[in-house]
Design an enzyme around this catalytic site. Structure first.
Site, PDB file in Angstrom:
ATOM      1  CB  CYS A 115      -0.951   0.001   1.193  1.00  0.00           C
ATOM      2  SG  CYS A 115      -2.142  -1.334   1.113  1.00  0.00           S
ATOM      3  CG  HIS A 252      -3.072   3.877   1.536  1.00  0.00           C
ATOM      4  ND1 HIS A 252      -3.575   3.412   0.342  1.00  0.00           N
ATOM      5  CD2 HIS A 252      -3.131   2.837   2.408  1.00  0.00           C
ATOM      6  CE1 HIS A 252      -3.911   2.141   0.492  1.00  0.00           C
ATOM      7  NE2 HIS A 252      -3.658   1.768   1.731  1.00  0.00           N
ATOM      8  CG  ASN A 282      -6.596  -0.408   0.871  1.00  0.00           C
ATOM      9  OD1 ASN A 282      -5.836  -0.082  -0.038  1.00  0.00           O
ATOM     10  ND2 ASN A 282      -6.177  -0.789   2.065  1.00  0.00           N
TER      11      ASN A 282
HETATM   12  O1  UT7 Z   1      -3.857  -0.552   3.286  1.00  0.00           O
HETATM   13  C1  UT7 Z   1      -3.017  -1.319   4.054  1.00  0.00           C
HETATM   14  C2  UT7 Z   1      -3.263  -1.159   5.454  1.00  0.00           C
HETATM   15  N1  UT7 Z   1      -4.520  -1.739   5.858  1.00  0.00           N
HETATM   16  C3  UT7 Z   1      -5.253  -1.083   6.703  1.00  0.00           C
HETATM   17  O2  UT7 Z   1      -4.934   0.047   7.009  1.00  0.00           O
HETATM   18  C4  UT7 Z   1      -6.425  -1.771   7.325  1.00  0.00           C
HETATM   19  C5  UT7 Z   1      -6.427  -1.442   8.793  1.00  0.00           C
HETATM   20  N2  UT7 Z   1      -7.501  -2.077   9.534  1.00  0.00           N
HETATM   21  C6  UT7 Z   1      -8.775  -1.727   9.382  1.00  0.00           C
HETATM   22  O3  UT7 Z   1      -9.122  -0.926   8.570  1.00  0.00           O
HETATM   23  C7  UT7 Z   1      -9.768  -2.331  10.347  1.00  0.00           C
HETATM   24  O4  UT7 Z   1      -9.073  -3.024  11.360  1.00  0.00           O
HETATM   25  C8  UT7 Z   1     -10.802  -3.290   9.686  1.00  0.00           C
HETATM   26  C9  UT7 Z   1     -11.753  -2.480   8.826  1.00  0.00           C
HETATM   27  C10 UT7 Z   1     -10.064  -4.314   8.844  1.00  0.00           C
HETATM   28  C11 UT7 Z   1     -11.618  -3.995  10.756  1.00  0.00           C
HETATM   29  O5  UT7 Z   1     -12.258  -3.035  11.578  1.00  0.00           O
HETATM   30  P1  UT7 Z   1     -12.133  -3.134  13.162  1.00  0.00           P
HETATM   31  O6  UT7 Z   1     -12.982  -2.079  13.707  1.00  0.00           O
HETATM   32  O7  UT7 Z   1     -10.671  -3.110  13.506  1.00  0.00           O
HETATM   33  O8  UT7 Z   1     -12.779  -4.549  13.464  1.00  0.00           O
HETATM   34  P2  UT7 Z   1     -12.144  -5.816  14.182  1.00  0.00           P
HETATM   35  O9  UT7 Z   1     -11.172  -6.497  13.274  1.00  0.00           O
HETATM   36  O10 UT7 Z   1     -11.687  -5.407  15.536  1.00  0.00           O
HETATM   37  O11 UT7 Z   1     -13.417  -6.729  14.324  1.00  0.00           O
HETATM   38  C12 UT7 Z   1     -14.530  -6.341  15.132  1.00  0.00           C
HETATM   39  C13 UT7 Z   1     -15.634  -7.371  14.927  1.00  0.00           C
HETATM   40  C14 UT7 Z   1     -15.134  -8.805  15.044  1.00  0.00           C
HETATM   41  O12 UT7 Z   1     -16.165  -9.552  15.656  1.00  0.00           O
HETATM   42  P3  UT7 Z   1     -16.082  -9.923  17.232  1.00  0.00           P
HETATM   43  O13 UT7 Z   1     -14.808 -10.690  17.405  1.00  0.00           O
HETATM   44  O14 UT7 Z   1     -16.083  -8.601  17.944  1.00  0.00           O
HETATM   45  O15 UT7 Z   1     -17.323 -10.717  17.429  1.00  0.00           O
HETATM   46  C15 UT7 Z   1     -14.998  -9.245  13.613  1.00  0.00           C
HETATM   47  O16 UT7 Z   1     -15.159 -10.637  13.452  1.00  0.00           O
HETATM   48  O17 UT7 Z   1     -16.159  -7.244  13.604  1.00  0.00           O
HETATM   49  C16 UT7 Z   1     -16.135  -8.521  12.963  1.00  0.00           C
HETATM   50  N3  UT7 Z   1     -15.955  -8.319  11.544  1.00  0.00           N
HETATM   51  C17 UT7 Z   1     -16.987  -8.087  10.714  1.00  0.00           C
HETATM   52  N4  UT7 Z   1     -18.297  -8.004  10.934  1.00  0.00           N
HETATM   53  C18 UT7 Z   1     -19.088  -7.744   9.871  1.00  0.00           C
HETATM   54  C19 UT7 Z   1     -14.800  -8.297  10.825  1.00  0.00           C
HETATM   55  N5  UT7 Z   1     -15.073  -8.053   9.535  1.00  0.00           N
HETATM   56  C20 UT7 Z   1     -16.414  -7.922   9.437  1.00  0.00           C
HETATM   57  C21 UT7 Z   1     -17.294  -7.678   8.380  1.00  0.00           C
HETATM   58  N6  UT7 Z   1     -18.612  -7.572   8.635  1.00  0.00           N
HETATM   59  N7  UT7 Z   1     -16.851  -7.474   7.112  1.00  0.00           N
END
Ligand code: UT7
Length: 325
Positions: A115, A252, A282
């Protein structure tokens, strides 16, 4: 003091025609439009057509940048293509673009910093233009991340999209002050201790397969704001500018929450931020030049403006660059 600066002559971009909405993804994995919009800001993304490869996207963007610059392809003697999703393991997709443009001189190569690829490519092209005897560079970010996504993994498949963007840089004699147009400063960083936080689980030398993207999203998020704002502050210190001097912040486009948190920490008002993540998702190395081209075409970025770009991604890699348009 007379110096050479890499001045932006034009920009271009390309998005595949197929739009994939959050609702469409909700029919494939356990997710919802609400969740995706709230956690990422993304509403839709583009996906390349069957048979449409990274160099095709890159070529469209390159042609757009050349047109905007008013230049024929023969004016280009350097192509740096940032991508983590090349057409083939080798040769570099950059040479496919070079051949398609009918260019037979100079150098063309790919740059792999995921990225952060566009910032790394910009920094590399800038160095080569200032010191390597090259005259004009096409700096391209192009990706088909749809090809390395695990479409059953809701943690990643809702985030990424395909696209390409490009700029033409020209080596230009300049005064050496920070009132010059062109790339004023760049900073790039890597720290391989974090390589397992965001990676692809395949490759030519390991599995002999292409593999799928794997990400510990929360961990990436945790590091992103600090790394990005650190690089932006370094570039500001290098040039003697402050955040208040920045006209346009072109980050980005990974996640709206990361972008807004960085802008808040840097003290940048929302009116200065260029957002495309809502419609592009992204697009990895393509996201910055895609956002640049949109803001140039709609008249936001104008000659003389100070434009700060930044990125962070797999590796981890991260960096920033300050450009006077
Ligand atoms: O470009 C390169 C760099 N990449 C990035 O910058 C990405 C950085 N990370 C992010 O943008 C975020 O961490 C994500 C968008 C990937 C995830 O968001 P988050 O607020 O950090 O969610 P999380 O991973 O902490 O997950 C929270 C909950 C989990 O469920 P539990 O364990 O709380 O029950 C996940 O399983 O959300 C769940 N979850 C989803 N739920 C519905 C994860 N993905 C999804 C989904 N839909 N697509």
């Amino acid at each position: 003091m007379s110096v050479v600066r890499s001045v932006v002559r034009g920009s271009g971009s390309y998005l595949p025609s197929r739009i994939v909405t959050n609702d469409e993804l909700a029919g494939m994995v356990d997710t919802s439009d609400d969740w995706i919009v709230q956690r990422t800001g993304i509403r839709e993304r583009r996906i390349a057509a069957t048979g449409e490869v990274t160099s095709d996207l890159a070529l469209h963007a390159a042609r757009g940048a050349l047109k905007a610059a008013g230049l024929e392809p023969q004016a280009i003697d350097l192509i740096v293509l940032a991508t983590a999703t090349p057409d083939n393991t080798f040769p570099a997709s950059a040479v496919t673009v070079q051949a398609s443009l009918g260019i037979t001189k100079g150098a063309a190569f790919d740059m792999q910093a995921v990225c952060s690829g566009f910032v790394f490519a910009l920094s590399t092209a800038d160095s080569l233009l200032r010191t390597g005897g090259f005259a004009r560079a096409l700096v391209i970010g192009a990706e088909t991340f749809s090809r390395i996504i695990d479409w059953k993994d809701r943690g990643t498949c809702v985030i990424f999209g395909d696209g390409a963007g490009a700029v033409v840089l020209e080596a230009t004699p300049s005064s050496g002050t920070h009132q010059d147009r062109g790339v004023l400063a760049t900073r790039i960083h890597s720290d391989g201790r974090y390589k397992e936080k965001l990676y692809v689980d395949g490759g030519p030398s390991s599995t002999g397969t292409v593999g799928c993207l794997r990400m510990e999203g929360r961990e990436v998020f945790r590091h992103a704001v600090q790394m990005i704002t650190g690089a932006v502050e370094e570039v500001l210190a290098d040039t003697g500018f402050t955040a208040a001097d920045i006209d346009w912040f072109v980050p980005h486009q990974a996640n709206k929450r990361i972008i807004d948190a960085c802008a808040h920490k840097l003290g940048l008002g929302p009116e200065k931020i260029v957002h495309t993540v809502e419609r592009h998702g992204n697009t990895s190395a393509a996201s910055i030049p895609l956002a640049i081209d949109e803001a140039v075409l709609d008249g936001r970025i104008k000659p003389g403006d100070l434009v700060m770009v930044e990125a962070m991604g797999g590796g981890f890699t991260w960096g920033a660059a300050l450009i006077r348009w």
